[in-house]
Design a protein around this motif. Structure first.
Motif, mmCIF file in Angstrom:
data_model
loop_
_atom_site.group_PDB
_atom_site.id
_atom_site.type_symbol
_atom_site.label_atom_id
_atom_site.label_comp_id
_atom_site.label_asym_id
_atom_site.label_seq_id
_atom_site.Cartn_x
_atom_site.Cartn_y
_atom_site.Cartn_z
ATOM 1 N N ARG A 80 0.807 -1.217 0.000
ATOM 2 C CA ARG A 80 0.000 0.000 0.000
ATOM 3 C C ARG A 80 0.842 1.269 0.000
ATOM 4 N NH1 ARG A 80 -2.347 -0.488 6.202
ATOM 5 N NH2 ARG A 80 -0.460 0.191 7.294
ATOM 6 N N MET A 81 2.159 1.128 0.183
ATOM 7 C CA MET A 81 3.018 2.301 0.278
ATOM 8 C C MET A 81 3.641 2.680 -1.059
ATOM 9 S SD MET A 81 3.631 4.540 2.460
ATOM 10 C CE MET A 81 3.043 3.744 3.961
ATOM 11 N N THR A 82 3.288 1.978 -2.138
ATOM 12 C CA THR A 82 3.872 2.265 -3.433
ATOM 13 C C THR A 82 2.825 2.140 -4.527
ATOM 14 O OG1 THR A 82 5.504 1.507 -5.083
ATOM 15 C CG2 THR A 82 4.663 -0.142 -3.550
ATOM 16 N N ASP A 83 2.998 2.914 -5.586
ATOM 17 C CA ASP A 83 2.130 2.794 -6.755
ATOM 18 C C ASP A 83 2.527 1.612 -7.641
ATOM 19 O OD1 ASP A 83 0.705 4.993 -5.958
ATOM 20 O OD2 ASP A 83 1.605 6.377 -7.392
ATOM 21 N N LEU A 84 3.653 0.988 -7.354
ATOM 22 C CA LEU A 84 4.111 -0.143 -8.146
ATOM 23 C C LEU A 84 3.347 -1.419 -7.779
ATOM 24 C CD1 LEU A 84 7.994 0.338 -7.942
ATOM 25 C CD2 LEU A 84 6.469 1.015 -9.810
ATOM 26 N N PRO A 85 3.235 -2.360 -8.711
ATOM 27 C CA PRO A 85 2.675 -3.666 -8.352
ATOM 28 C C PRO A 85 3.651 -4.416 -7.457
ATOM 29 C CG PRO A 85 3.567 -3.733 -10.576
ATOM 30 C CD PRO A 85 3.645 -2.301 -10.135
ATOM 31 N N ALA A 86 3.124 -5.159 -6.499
ATOM 32 C CA ALA A 86 3.946 -5.963 -5.603
ATOM 33 C C ALA A 86 3.516 -7.419 -5.703
ATOM 34 C CB ALA A 86 3.812 -5.474 -4.164
ATOM 35 N N ILE A 87 4.495 -8.305 -5.822
ATOM 36 C CA ILE A 87 4.211 -9.736 -5.809
ATOM 37 C C ILE A 87 4.895 -10.352 -4.595
ATOM 38 C CG2 ILE A 87 3.831 -9.943 -8.282
ATOM 39 C CD1 ILE A 87 6.643 -11.000 -8.598
ATOM 40 N N VAL A 88 4.280 -11.409 -4.053
ATOM 41 C CA VAL A 88 4.743 -11.948 -2.778
ATOM 42 C C VAL A 88 4.978 -13.452 -2.874
ATOM 43 C CG1 VAL A 88 2.392 -12.329 -1.904
ATOM 44 C CG2 VAL A 88 4.274 -12.011 -0.276
ATOM 45 N N ASP A 89 5.928 -13.895 -2.111
ATOM 46 C CA ASP A 89 6.257 -15.301 -1.952
ATOM 47 C C ASP A 89 5.269 -15.919 -0.961
ATOM 48 O OD1 ASP A 89 7.361 -17.745 -1.275
ATOM 49 O OD2 ASP A 89 9.337 -16.951 -0.748
ATOM 50 N N ALA A 90 4.422 -16.826 -1.443
ATOM 51 C CA ALA A 90 3.418 -17.462 -0.587
ATOM 52 C C ALA A 90 3.824 -18.871 -0.179
ATOM 53 C CB ALA A 90 2.062 -17.485 -1.280
ATOM 54 N N ASP A 91 5.126 -19.183 -0.266
ATOM 55 C CA ASP A 91 5.638 -20.494 0.125
ATOM 56 C C ASP A 91 4.834 -21.612 -0.547
ATOM 57 O OD1 ASP A 91 7.665 -19.362 1.588
ATOM 58 O OD2 ASP A 91 6.721 -19.639 3.529
ATOM 59 N N THR A 92 4.343 -22.570 0.213
ATOM 60 C CA THR A 92 3.575 -23.674 -0.360
ATOM 61 C C THR A 92 2.068 -23.432 -0.279
ATOM 62 O OG1 THR A 92 3.676 -24.845 1.752
ATOM 63 C CG2 THR A 92 5.375 -25.365 0.134
ATOM 64 N N GLY A 93 1.665 -22.198 0.013
ATOM 65 C CA GLY A 93 0.246 -21.852 0.074
ATOM 66 C C GLY A 93 -0.358 -21.949 1.456
ATOM 67 N N PHE A 94 0.481 -22.288 2.457
ATOM 68 C CA PHE A 94 0.067 -22.345 3.868
ATOM 69 C C PHE A 94 -0.933 -23.462 4.147
ATOM 70 C CE2 PHE A 94 1.388 -17.978 2.969
ATOM 71 C CZ PHE A 94 2.441 -17.868 3.866
ATOM 72 N N GLY A 95 -0.781 -24.588 3.433
ATOM 73 C CA GLY A 95 -1.628 -25.722 3.750
ATOM 74 C C GLY A 95 -2.136 -26.452 2.531
ATOM 75 N N GLU A 96 -3.208 -27.173 2.717
ATOM 76 C CA GLU A 96 -3.818 -27.971 1.650
ATOM 77 C C GLU A 96 -4.581 -27.061 0.679
ATOM 78 O OE1 GLU A 96 -2.980 -31.106 1.381
ATOM 79 O OE2 GLU A 96 -1.761 -30.750 3.165
ATOM 80 N N PRO A 97 -5.140 -27.616 -0.417
ATOM 81 C CA PRO A 97 -5.779 -26.779 -1.435
ATOM 82 C C PRO A 97 -6.773 -25.755 -0.901
ATOM 83 C CG PRO A 97 -5.526 -28.970 -2.297
ATOM 84 C CD PRO A 97 -5.055 -29.035 -0.869
ATOM 85 N N MET A 98 -7.584 -26.099 0.101
ATOM 86 C CA MET A 98 -8.514 -25.111 0.638
ATOM 87 C C MET A 98 -7.775 -23.965 1.321
ATOM 88 S SD MET A 98 -11.626 -24.195 0.767
ATOM 89 C CE MET A 98 -12.518 -25.685 0.311
ATOM 90 N N ASN A 99 -6.644 -24.281 1.981
ATOM 91 C CA ASN A 99 -5.825 -23.229 2.569
ATOM 92 C C ASN A 99 -5.216 -22.343 1.490
ATOM 93 O OD1 ASN A 99 -5.433 -25.884 4.385
ATOM 94 N ND2 ASN A 99 -5.463 -24.087 5.703
ATOM 95 N N VAL A 100 -4.822 -22.973 0.382
ATOM 96 C CA VAL A 100 -4.280 -22.204 -0.748
ATOM 97 C C VAL A 100 -5.327 -21.226 -1.263
ATOM 98 C CG1 VAL A 100 -3.427 -22.349 -3.114
ATOM 99 C CG2 VAL A 100 -2.646 -24.005 -1.411
ATOM 100 N N ALA A 101 -6.565 -21.676 -1.374
ATOM 101 C CA ALA A 101 -7.649 -20.801 -1.827
ATOM 102 C C ALA A 101 -7.810 -19.603 -0.894
ATOM 103 C CB ALA A 101 -8.955 -21.594 -1.912
ATOM 104 N N ARG A 102 -7.767 -19.873 0.400
ATOM 105 C CA ARG A 102 -7.881 -18.782 1.367
ATOM 106 C C ARG A 102 -6.680 -17.834 1.260
ATOM 107 N NH1 ARG A 102 -6.926 -18.258 7.510
ATOM 108 N NH2 ARG A 102 -8.301 -16.531 8.042
ATOM 109 N N THR A 103 -5.508 -18.400 1.018
ATOM 110 C CA THR A 103 -4.308 -17.578 0.859
ATOM 111 C C THR A 103 -4.470 -16.593 -0.286
ATOM 112 O OG1 THR A 103 -2.812 -19.234 1.802
ATOM 113 C CG2 THR A 103 -1.855 -17.664 0.261
ATOM 114 N N VAL A 104 -4.966 -17.066 -1.413
ATOM 115 C CA VAL A 104 -5.138 -16.199 -2.581
ATOM 116 C C VAL A 104 -6.073 -15.037 -2.248
ATOM 117 C CG1 VAL A 104 -6.111 -16.065 -4.900
ATOM 118 C CG2 VAL A 104 -4.630 -17.966 -4.284
ATOM 119 N N GLN A 105 -7.213 -15.327 -1.671
ATOM 120 C CA GLN A 105 -8.182 -14.259 -1.395
ATOM 121 C C GLN A 105 -7.673 -13.302 -0.323
ATOM 122 O OE1 GLN A 105 -12.198 -15.664 -0.919
ATOM 123 N NE2 GLN A 105 -12.186 -16.721 -2.889
#
Length: 303
Positions: A80-105
């Protein structure tokens, strides 16, 4: 003043447009919100948020100890501190597929332009350490499909990182990259490539953007931006570089206090007060409400 003048949706749309331009985009790693402002001021195309940096910021090794809440919270502060796009390392998604879905949102809500999910087993390791293990293709593909299905903004970039090169070799990395694109990945992050020829092999295998990781003291050589552009890379990250530089300077400064009892010898290496004030945009706050913010700036004062 305050936060970015661009909405997350606008940043994502612009990022997608830049990725389609064919030019190589440079994303240095921000270790805090202020460093993201500096990256923007220097004219880079985007900001990268490294899982290794977020772990180190907490005094922890990069072995999957951080939580989604910690990663999303710090990423939001940076994005939020920059006008540039930021991409982030989400590791393995923090769990199983449902956790991955929650991570994305959750990361969409935090204002990120995209994320990458890797195919390591839990707990993961730094990508340039020995002893890594990767999950089978079905598990890796499920993570990507869950991420793609869960996103609400189609411009939010879902990138697949594969660490299989260090485990089973380049041919396995090529095969997995293809399969992860088939699973829906918008981009590929092939970790620990050993040469430009290996990057070129991944580039030839897929028709989506490819990211090159230029991290110091790792498994691979540090190639120049031009060398990476020449083999068709679309993104290059320098994930831990600014943190390493800052911590190196801090180490030398503390040594100077011990040795000399003063930091006067280090002043030429420091960011000047006036430069910091300019980066923080003090003047805008001053003009916003002079009845409250009634200070004046004098850049001629000593640092």
């Amino acid at each position: 003043m305050l936060y970015s003048t661009r909405t997350p949706a606008a940043k994502r749309e612009g990022f997608r447009r830049d990725l389609a331009s064919g030019r190589l985009l440079r994303f240095p790693g921000a270790f805090n919100p202020l460093s993201a402002r500096l990256i923007e001021a220097k004219g880079f195309e985007g900001v990268y948020i490294s899982g290794a940096v977020l772990s180190a910021d907490l005094g922890l090794p990069d072995i999957g100890l951080t939580t989604l809440t910690e990663v999303a919270g710090r990423s939001q502060q940076i994005a939020r501190m920059t006008d540039l796009p930021a991409i982030v390392d989400a590791d393995t998604g923090f769990g199983e597929p449902m956790n991955v879905a929650r991570t994305v949102q959750t990361l969409e809500d935090a204002g990120l332009a995209g994320m990458h999910i890797e195919d390591q087993v839990n707990p993961k390791r730094c990508g340039h350490l020995d002893g890594k293990q990767v999950v089978d293709l079905e598990t890796a593909s499920k993570r990507i499909r869950a991420a793609v299905d869960a996103r609400r903004d189609p411009n939010f970039l879902v990138m697949a990182r594969t660490d299989i090169r260090a485990v089973d070799g380049l041919a396995a990395a090529v095969d997995r990259a293809k399969a992860l694109v088939d699973a829906g990945a918008d981009a590929i992050f092939p970790e620990a490539m050993a040469s430009l020829a290996e990057f070129a092999a991944i580039r030839a295998a897929v028709d989506v953007p490819v990211l090159a990781n230029m991290t110091e003291f790792g498994k691979g050589e540090l190639f120049t931006v031009q060398q990476l552009a020449d083999v068709g890379m679309n993104l290059v990250i320098f994930p831990v570089s600014l943190l390493r530089l800052a911590m190196g300077a801090a180490d030398r400064g503390l040594d100077a206090i011990i040795e000399h009892g003063s930091l006067e010898s280090m002043l030429p290496e420091m960011q000047h007060r006036s430069t910091l004030y300019e980066l923080l945009d003090y003047e805008s706050y001053n003009h916003f409400d002079s009845g409250v913010f009634n200070f004046t700036l004098n850049p001629t004062l000593p640092a």
